[in-house]
Enzyme design. Structure first.
Site, PDB file in Angstrom:
ATOM      1  N   ASP A  79      -3.761   9.011  13.408  1.00 17.68           N
ATOM      2  CA  ASP A  79      -2.669   8.137  12.971  1.00 17.68           C
ATOM      3  C   ASP A  79      -1.407   8.984  12.824  1.00 17.68           C
ATOM      4  O   ASP A  79      -1.426  10.195  13.065  1.00 17.68           O
ATOM      5  CB  ASP A  79      -3.060   7.394  11.695  1.00 17.68           C
ATOM      6  N   SER A  80      -0.319   8.351  12.422  1.00 16.40           N
ATOM      7  CA  SER A  80       0.968   9.068  12.437  1.00 16.40           C
ATOM      8  C   SER A  80       1.232   9.812  11.144  1.00 16.40           C
ATOM      9  O   SER A  80       2.183  10.587  11.059  1.00 16.40           O
ATOM     10  CB  SER A  80       2.092   8.066  12.656  1.00 16.40           C
ATOM     11  N   GLY A  81       0.436   9.537  10.110  1.00 16.66           N
ATOM     12  CA  GLY A  81       0.717  10.106   8.795  1.00 16.66           C
ATOM     13  C   GLY A  81       1.564   9.188   7.940  1.00 16.66           C
ATOM     14  O   GLY A  81       1.616   9.339   6.715  1.00 16.66           O
ATOM     15  N   GLY A  82       2.236   8.233   8.581  1.00 18.74           N
ATOM     16  CA  GLY A  82       3.157   7.359   7.848  1.00 18.74           C
ATOM     17  C   GLY A  82       2.457   6.538   6.782  1.00 18.74           C
ATOM     18  O   GLY A  82       2.888   6.506   5.628  1.00 18.74           O
ATOM     19  N   ASP A 140       5.536   4.912  12.018  1.00 15.87           N
ATOM     20  CA  ASP A 140       6.104   3.605  11.665  1.00 15.87           C
ATOM     21  C   ASP A 140       6.308   3.492  10.166  1.00 15.87           C
ATOM     22  O   ASP A 140       5.853   4.356   9.409  1.00 15.87           O
ATOM     23  CB  ASP A 140       5.179   2.475  12.140  1.00 15.87           C
ATOM     24  N   GLN A 162       5.035  -4.072  13.702  1.00 17.91           N
ATOM     25  CA  GLN A 162       5.089  -4.448  12.287  1.00 17.91           C
ATOM     26  C   GLN A 162       5.631  -5.884  12.193  1.00 17.91           C
ATOM     27  O   GLN A 162       5.650  -6.590  13.189  1.00 17.91           O
ATOM     28  CB  GLN A 162       5.957  -3.454  11.503  1.00 17.91           C
ATOM     29  N   GLY A 184       0.268  -2.989   9.454  1.00 22.75           N
ATOM     30  CA  GLY A 184       0.687  -3.849   8.353  1.00 22.75           C
ATOM     31  C   GLY A 184      -0.224  -5.044   8.147  1.00 22.75           C
ATOM     32  O   GLY A 184       0.171  -6.054   7.575  1.00 22.75           O
ATOM     33  N   ASP A 187     -10.265   0.393  13.171  1.00 25.19           N
ATOM     34  CA  ASP A 187     -10.688   1.499  12.322  1.00 25.19           C
ATOM     35  C   ASP A 187     -10.786   0.967  10.920  1.00 25.19           C
ATOM     36  O   ASP A 187     -10.036   0.053  10.541  1.00 25.19           O
ATOM     37  CB  ASP A 187      -9.672   2.640  12.354  1.00 25.19           C
ATOM     38  N   CYS A 223     -32.190  -3.070  11.867  1.00 26.44           N
ATOM     39  CA  CYS A 223     -31.290  -1.924  12.065  1.00 26.44           C
ATOM     40  C   CYS A 223     -32.072  -0.679  12.482  1.00 26.44           C
ATOM     41  O   CYS A 223     -33.092  -0.349  11.869  1.00 26.44           O
ATOM     42  CB  CYS A 223     -30.519  -1.669  10.781  1.00 26.44           C
ATOM     43  N   CYS A 229     -31.086   2.434  12.280  1.00 22.88           N
ATOM     44  CA  CYS A 229     -30.571   3.683  11.698  1.00 22.88           C
ATOM     45  C   CYS A 229     -31.672   4.403  10.920  1.00 22.88           C
ATOM     46  O   CYS A 229     -32.702   3.828  10.578  1.00 22.88           O
ATOM     47  CB  CYS A 229     -29.364   3.428  10.815  1.00 22.88           C
ATOM     48  N   CYS A 285     -32.949   2.838   7.631  1.00 23.22           N
ATOM     49  CA  CYS A 285     -33.800   1.650   7.784  1.00 23.22           C
ATOM     50  C   CYS A 285     -35.122   1.983   8.458  1.00 23.22           C
ATOM     51  O   CYS A 285     -36.135   1.341   8.221  1.00 23.22           O
ATOM     52  CB  CYS A 285     -33.062   0.582   8.580  1.00 23.22           C
ATOM     53  N   HIS A 307     -26.028   3.904   7.618  1.00 20.87           N
ATOM     54  CA  HIS A 307     -26.444   2.519   7.843  1.00 20.87           C
ATOM     55  C   HIS A 307     -25.239   1.608   8.059  1.00 20.87           C
ATOM     56  O   HIS A 307     -25.226   0.791   8.980  1.00 20.87           O
ATOM     57  CB  HIS A 307     -27.279   1.997   6.673  1.00 20.87           C
TER      58      HIS A 307
END
Lengths: 340, 340
Positions: free
Chosen positions: A60-63, A114, A156, A183, A233, A271, A273, A276, A302
């Site tokens: 990401d941009s850090g913003g 942004d 945005q 946003g 994400d 599942c 994983c 499980c 999980h």
């Protein structure tokens, strides 16, 4: 994308991450700039080498972190000045600086710098943030010079349809390799998220990957995929896991609950994983009650596996032509549950 | 044996534990009695099923924890009364109760309930603890009724040769499937440990496994193996790992140290563990500095792998007839380093 804030998905090794089915991982520019610093990562040969993850990476941009975590001193058209939480020193983050840091980190995808206004914000405030986001996008495009790294622009506009429309047009005009919507999922009700997604879906370029930032709940991801979104994400799977909560069948189960104490069945029979496959609810309950690290790791594994099984099932449904039937809309009690 | 106090080697999954080369795991009766309680473990089908570990398991008697951690109310010939750290309730632990709990837990090896006097203790105190340990051993033998579980007796006697000799004779007379030496590595200098091991080596039955409790440093393990010891347990590899310390070439490295910040080489080139194979010192330094769970997990994995590579190398050296040459004595700078 599982979130690997500090170049690690918390508590999860790289082979475990591969086992979850993750195809791409997000890391946070803000955190990596503060520790270990982008120079160390660059020297290691870039973020892939540094963290040992050979799959695609996005920074990401850090913003977002500066606006949500940092002790901000000043925001103006030039950029944002904030105090380092490590040593109190002043740090200036600008579109150019964010590009420099992200180029040094060397992820496959870099995000434009942004301004994401807090929720709720008035129209004037959101309009200003939009204008700034668009100016900063131009500066990001000018400053970004890494041919092996894709730069995504961010739309945005908060909950204001005309601002969202305008922002979508401005970002699309740059013809970047990908488009993101920011946003969203910053405190507004789900109906607002749905309204924005339905509005933006038809306005986004058809041939570019579409990334809905910060969203990872199953109903919202299904709705976004119906609008053509490709990338998500969310810290939720790992954050919930660390707090002893498991995602099961669209519900959230607190494993600390006494009802699991003598429940020797698997957490989720469907599942695959490790938690499980190899352990019981009673064991996971015991680990959570004992404050054991392994409980946090197994529940994070999980939850990631569950979220990624869900997105994989959507991809499969699209390929097989039954997405609309199975996932649009998707609810925890929807018959589509049988498809994942 | 890695220590899996609460039915988990802290921060390590079962497949990871298998990867370290661990053949047997220790779990703590005291902790499991308090949480989740032996009834839950028994109901799950025993400790193997409960924790998902199919290899051999050993439980200690609970005595060591009661003496070292518990708020003891009373010790007498009958047993020990202590206050539960969970709810303050009074718990009475006796040889019979320890056997009941360990039989319910169902490990492959159960340990006799002994009294380990604090270090330093006077001769009278150690003699009393010995006498009690021998009485309690008789009661353990009478109370233990699980044919699929081996009961090991424990030799006490502190630093007093005649008490150690007497204790070794009493324990040997029971002809149990294994013999353990307790009250070692409880604060005395290494020379004392060496003296006790040299004294006891010739006195222990040749045909029974010999277990040196609580010892896990490389020089002490090599010395004990030279005296015929077969089994060890130690929290050190995982405890050091959780605190950011790595065992490398017989040394302890604090990964928090700034000298690792830009060191992009593997932690230990000879080590096949995940931390060494996939990551760098700089990355591990970063994880430790950031307080990331993954740092604790990777360093624990590395330290366990290192300790178990060392014991495996000793086993190989014995089979190949070069143990005395390579490991007796072993020092960090000994030429034997090339054999592991």
């Amino acid at each position: 994308m599982p979130v690997g804030t500090a170049a690690t998905v918390k508590g999860i090794t790289v082979p475990q991450l591969e086992d979850t089915g993750a195809q791409m991982v997000l890391a946070n520019t803000y955190h990596l700039h503060l520790q270990p610093g982008e120079a160390v990562v660059e020297e290691a040969g870039g973020l892939h080498r540094f963290m040992g993850w050979s799959g695609p990476l996005l920074t990401d941009s850090g913003g977002f972190q500066v606006f949500s975590l940092g002790a901000i001193n000043r925001i103006d058209d030039h950029g944002v000045t904030f105090r380092s939480p490590r040593d109190g020193s002043r740090i200036l983050l600008t579109p150019e600086r964010s590009m420099e840091i992200q180029m040094a980190l060397g992820a496959d995808v870099a995000m434009a710098f942004d301004q994401c206004p807090p929720q709720p914000s008035g129209e004037a405030e959101v309009a200003l943030a939009c204008r700034r986001t668009h100016d900063w996008l131009e500066r990001c495009v000018a400053a970004h010079r890494r041919a092996d790294q894709a730069l995504f622009g961010i739309i945005q506009g908060g909950c204001f349809p005309h601002l969202r429309r305008e922002s979508a047009a401005v970002v699309a005009a740059h013809d970047l390799p990908g488009v993101a919507v920011g946003g969203v999922s910053v405190g507004e009700p789900p109906e607002e998220i749905h309204r924005i997604l339905r509005l933006l879906g038809p306005l986004l370029p058809d041939t570019k990957p579409r990334y809905l930032m910060g969203v990872g709940s199953l109903p919202e991801m299904a709705l976004a995929v119906a609008q053509g979104f490709d990338l998500f994400d969310c810290v939720l799977p790992t954050r919930l896991g660390r707090h002893g909560t498991a995602l099961v069948g669209g519900e959230r189960w607190n494993l600390r609950n006494a009802r699991f104490r003598r429940d020797h069945t698997p957490l989720d029979e469907r599942c695959p994983c490790l938690a499980c496959r190899r352990h019981s609810r009673a064991y996971l309950h015991h680990l959570v009650r004992s404050g054991e690290m392994l409980g946090r790791t197994l529940l994070s594994l999980h939850n990631l596996t569950t979220s990624l099984r869900f997105t994989s099932a959507m991809a499969r449904a699209i390929r097989e032509g039954c997405f609309a039937e199975d996932f649009a809309p998707w609810r925890p009690d929807s018959p589509a549950a049988h498809t994942w």
